[in-house]
Write a protein that holds these residues in place. Structure first.
Motif, PDB file in Angstrom:
ATOM      1  N   GLY A  55       0.836  -1.189   0.000  1.00  0.00           N
ATOM      2  CA  GLY A  55       0.000   0.000   0.000  1.00  0.00           C
ATOM      3  C   GLY A  55       0.872   1.241   0.000  1.00  0.00           C
ATOM      4  N   GLU A  56       0.229   2.412  -0.002  1.00  0.00           N
ATOM      5  CA  GLU A  56       0.961   3.677   0.015  1.00  0.00           C
ATOM      6  C   GLU A  56       0.779   4.350   1.361  1.00  0.00           C
ATOM      7  OE1 GLU A  56       0.672   7.909  -2.256  1.00  0.00           O
ATOM      8  OE2 GLU A  56       0.826   6.129  -3.535  1.00  0.00           O
ATOM      9  N   ARG A  57       1.884   4.701   1.997  1.00  0.00           N
ATOM     10  CA  ARG A  57       1.860   5.321   3.325  1.00  0.00           C
ATOM     11  C   ARG A  57       1.245   6.711   3.269  1.00  0.00           C
ATOM     12  NH1 ARG A  57       4.860   3.096   7.293  1.00  0.00           N
ATOM     13  NH2 ARG A  57       5.228   5.061   8.368  1.00  0.00           N
ATOM     14  N   ALA A  58       0.560   7.057   4.354  1.00  0.00           N
ATOM     15  CA  ALA A  58      -0.007   8.399   4.498  1.00  0.00           C
ATOM     16  C   ALA A  58       0.095   8.802   5.971  1.00  0.00           C
ATOM     17  CB  ALA A  58      -1.461   8.413   4.050  1.00  0.00           C
ATOM     18  N   GLY A  59       0.217  10.097   6.218  1.00  0.00           N
ATOM     19  CA  GLY A  59       0.120  10.626   7.567  1.00  0.00           C
ATOM     20  C   GLY A  59       1.246  10.304   8.523  1.00  0.00           C
ATOM     21  N   SER A  60       2.391   9.846   8.047  1.00  0.00           N
ATOM     22  CA  SER A  60       3.510   9.526   8.931  1.00  0.00           C
ATOM     23  C   SER A  60       4.804   9.656   8.139  1.00  0.00           C
ATOM     24  CB  SER A  60       3.351   8.094   9.465  1.00  0.00           C
ATOM     25  OG  SER A  60       4.365   7.801  10.399  1.00  0.00           O
ATOM     26  N   HIS A  61       5.941   9.386   8.808  1.00  0.00           N
ATOM     27  CA  HIS A  61       7.204   9.430   8.082  1.00  0.00           C
ATOM     28  C   HIS A  61       7.127   8.464   6.898  1.00  0.00           C
ATOM     29  CE1 HIS A  61       7.744   6.161  10.951  1.00  0.00           C
ATOM     30  NE2 HIS A  61       8.716   5.678  10.209  1.00  0.00           N
ATOM     31  N   GLY A  62       7.681   8.881   5.782  1.00  0.00           N
ATOM     32  CA  GLY A  62       7.621   8.067   4.575  1.00  0.00           C
ATOM     33  C   GLY A  62       6.316   8.209   3.807  1.00  0.00           C
ATOM     34  N   ALA A  63       5.513   9.224   4.126  1.00  0.00           N
ATOM     35  CA  ALA A  63       4.238   9.418   3.418  1.00  0.00           C
ATOM     36  C   ALA A  63       4.484   9.475   1.913  1.00  0.00           C
ATOM     37  CB  ALA A  63       3.543  10.689   3.899  1.00  0.00           C
ATOM     38  N   ALA A 101      16.487  -8.520   8.907  1.00  0.00           N
ATOM     39  CA  ALA A 101      16.283  -7.232   9.572  1.00  0.00           C
ATOM     40  C   ALA A 101      17.118  -6.171   8.874  1.00  0.00           C
ATOM     41  CB  ALA A 101      16.665  -7.320  11.043  1.00  0.00           C
ATOM     42  N   THR A 102      16.631  -4.936   8.912  1.00  0.00           N
ATOM     43  CA  THR A 102      17.392  -3.803   8.358  1.00  0.00           C
ATOM     44  C   THR A 102      17.528  -2.724   9.426  1.00  0.00           C
ATOM     45  OG1 THR A 102      15.383  -2.802   7.429  1.00  0.00           O
ATOM     46  CG2 THR A 102      16.708  -4.189   5.956  1.00  0.00           C
ATOM     47  N   ASN A 103      18.550  -1.903   9.272  1.00  0.00           N
ATOM     48  CA  ASN A 103      18.826  -0.776  10.167  1.00  0.00           C
ATOM     49  C   ASN A 103      18.489   0.486   9.383  1.00  0.00           C
ATOM     50  OD1 ASN A 103      19.802   0.714  12.332  1.00  0.00           O
ATOM     51  ND2 ASN A 103      21.919   0.596  11.644  1.00  0.00           N
ATOM     52  N   ASP A 104      17.409   1.189   9.779  1.00  0.00           N
ATOM     53  CA  ASP A 104      16.854   2.274   8.962  1.00  0.00           C
ATOM     54  C   ASP A 104      16.874   3.608   9.703  1.00  0.00           C
ATOM     55  OD1 ASP A 104      16.044   0.273   6.988  1.00  0.00           O
ATOM     56  OD2 ASP A 104      14.561  -0.291   8.505  1.00  0.00           O
ATOM     57  N   PHE A 105      17.702   4.528   9.208  1.00  0.00           N
ATOM     58  CA  PHE A 105      17.777   5.862   9.802  1.00  0.00           C
ATOM     59  C   PHE A 105      17.145   6.858   8.851  1.00  0.00           C
ATOM     60  CE2 PHE A 105      20.042   9.867  10.761  1.00  0.00           C
ATOM     61  CZ  PHE A 105      19.532  10.046  12.034  1.00  0.00           C
ATOM     62  N   PHE A 106      16.081   7.500   9.311  1.00  0.00           N
ATOM     63  CA  PHE A 106      15.364   8.515   8.532  1.00  0.00           C
ATOM     64  C   PHE A 106      15.954   9.870   8.916  1.00  0.00           C
ATOM     65  CE2 PHE A 106      12.640   4.898   9.076  1.00  0.00           C
ATOM     66  CZ  PHE A 106      11.960   4.769   7.880  1.00  0.00           C
ATOM     67  N   ARG A 107      16.895  10.354   8.134  1.00  0.00           N
ATOM     68  CA  ARG A 107      17.638  11.568   8.487  1.00  0.00           C
ATOM     69  C   ARG A 107      16.742  12.786   8.648  1.00  0.00           C
ATOM     70  NH1 ARG A 107      21.275   8.481   6.000  1.00  0.00           N
ATOM     71  NH2 ARG A 107      23.365   8.416   6.854  1.00  0.00           N
ATOM     72  N   GLU A 108      15.904  13.053   7.657  1.00  0.00           N
ATOM     73  CA  GLU A 108      15.062  14.251   7.708  1.00  0.00           C
ATOM     74  C   GLU A 108      14.103  14.227   8.893  1.00  0.00           C
ATOM     75  OE1 GLU A 108      13.123  15.179   4.011  1.00  0.00           O
ATOM     76  OE2 GLU A 108      14.965  14.883   2.870  1.00  0.00           O
ATOM     77  N   GLU A 109      13.542  13.077   9.180  1.00  0.00           N
ATOM     78  CA  GLU A 109      12.579  12.948  10.270  1.00  0.00           C
ATOM     79  C   GLU A 109      13.242  12.709  11.616  1.00  0.00           C
ATOM     80  OE1 GLU A 109      12.619  11.130   7.510  1.00  0.00           O
ATOM     81  OE2 GLU A 109      10.715  11.321   6.467  1.00  0.00           O
ATOM     82  N   LYS A 110      14.571  12.460  11.589  1.00  0.00           N
ATOM     83  CA  LYS A 110      15.338  12.149  12.791  1.00  0.00           C
ATOM     84  C   LYS A 110      14.721  10.967  13.542  1.00  0.00           C
ATOM     85  CE  LYS A 110      17.452  16.625  13.468  1.00  0.00           C
ATOM     86  NZ  LYS A 110      16.917  17.621  12.583  1.00  0.00           N
ATOM     87  N   LYS A 111      14.425   9.907  12.783  1.00  0.00           N
ATOM     88  CA  LYS A 111      13.883   8.682  13.357  1.00  0.00           C
ATOM     89  C   LYS A 111      14.803   7.521  12.985  1.00  0.00           C
ATOM     90  CE  LYS A 111       9.109  10.139  13.434  1.00  0.00           C
ATOM     91  NZ  LYS A 111       7.752   9.651  13.495  1.00  0.00           N
ATOM     92  N   MET A 141       9.710   3.669  -2.754  1.00  0.00           N
ATOM     93  CA  MET A 141       9.484   2.654  -1.744  1.00  0.00           C
ATOM     94  C   MET A 141       9.862   3.232  -0.372  1.00  0.00           C
ATOM     95  SD  MET A 141       8.486  -0.199  -3.066  1.00  0.00           S
ATOM     96  CE  MET A 141       8.225  -0.764  -4.715  1.00  0.00           C
ATOM     97  N   PHE A 142       9.209   2.732   0.667  1.00  0.00           N
ATOM     98  CA  PHE A 142       9.529   3.098   2.037  1.00  0.00           C
ATOM     99  C   PHE A 142      10.981   2.695   2.300  1.00  0.00           C
ATOM    100  CE2 PHE A 142       8.412   2.266   6.733  1.00  0.00           C
ATOM    101  CZ  PHE A 142       8.519   3.605   7.066  1.00  0.00           C
ATOM    102  N   LEU A 143      11.729   3.531   3.011  1.00  0.00           N
ATOM    103  CA  LEU A 143      13.160   3.320   3.234  1.00  0.00           C
ATOM    104  C   LEU A 143      13.526   1.893   3.654  1.00  0.00           C
ATOM    105  CD1 LEU A 143      16.085   4.372   3.438  1.00  0.00           C
ATOM    106  CD2 LEU A 143      15.530   5.104   5.780  1.00  0.00           C
ATOM    107  N   PRO A 144      12.797   1.255   4.600  1.00  0.00           N
ATOM    108  CA  PRO A 144      13.188  -0.113   4.953  1.00  0.00           C
ATOM    109  C   PRO A 144      13.156  -1.080   3.765  1.00  0.00           C
ATOM    110  CG  PRO A 144      11.772   0.793   6.646  1.00  0.00           C
ATOM    111  CD  PRO A 144      11.753   1.774   5.499  1.00  0.00           C
ATOM    112  N   ILE A 145      12.261  -0.865   2.808  1.00  0.00           N
ATOM    113  CA  ILE A 145      12.203  -1.750   1.638  1.00  0.00           C
ATOM    114  C   ILE A 145      13.410  -1.506   0.729  1.00  0.00           C
ATOM    115  CG2 ILE A 145      10.876  -2.393  -0.409  1.00  0.00           C
ATOM    116  CD1 ILE A 145       8.340  -1.699   1.210  1.00  0.00           C
TER     117      ILE A 145
END
Length: 161
Positions: free
Chosen positions: A24-32, A72-82, A140-144
């Motif tokens: 699906g397509e993300r909405a309303g959160s990081h990676g929207a 498992a993956t190690n996912d750092f969202f730089r812009e969102e600082k998550k 795609m969402f960063l973890p993918i």
């Protein structure tokens, strides 16, 4: 500054034994705006399988089983600082309902069956394009994307599952 620790997310790769997966397509959160698998935060005391089954039911209305750890993956969202550790599991539908429904439309407006090979090629294209400093139209969402970057040999990982 308060100590920060990564959160743990579980991504459920629901497959139909014919090479198709639910996305699906993300909405309303990081990676929207990015393509995602159903999934969410691992709760205290919960197994990966329990988390996957709970999140899939909450998000898609599907009952799943045969939940198996993949990677498992190690996912750092730089812009969102998550920062997340994403646990990828595979699973199959065990309930009567075989079509995913948008149970949380504010988080994902629709779910579709797509070929694993299409998703894998899109993740590869995004990883390669971003490596060259360019952008892509379908994201795609960063973890993918990290799933592809870290485990490019998984192109046939659903075979025999």
């Amino acid at each position: 500054m308060a100590e920060q620790r990564p959160k743990v997310g579980v991504a459920a790769i629901i497959h139909d034994h014919a090479g198709n997966i639910v996305m699906g397509e993300r909405a309303g959160s990081h990676g929207a705006g990015t393509k995602q698998f159903p999934g969410g935060h691992l709760e205290y005391g919960e197994s990966f399988a329990e988390c996957a089954a709970r999140e899939v039911l909450e998000e898609t209305g599907l009952e799943v089983g045969d939940v198996r750890f993949l990677v498992a993956t190690n996912d750092f969202f730089r812009e969102e600082k998550k920062h997340y550790i994403t646990i990828f599991v595979t699973c199959v539908i065990t309930g009567e309902n075989k079509e995913p429904q948008p149970m949380e439309p504010e988080k994902c407006a629709r779910w579709d069956w797509v070929p694993w090979s299409e998703m894998w090629n899109t993740a590869k294209q995004q990883a390669d394009t971003e490596k060259n400093g360019q952008d892509v139209s379908t994201r795609m969402f960063l973890p993918i994307v990290n799933l592809y970057r870290d485990y490019p040999e998984l192109d046939n990982c659903l075979e025999g599952r």
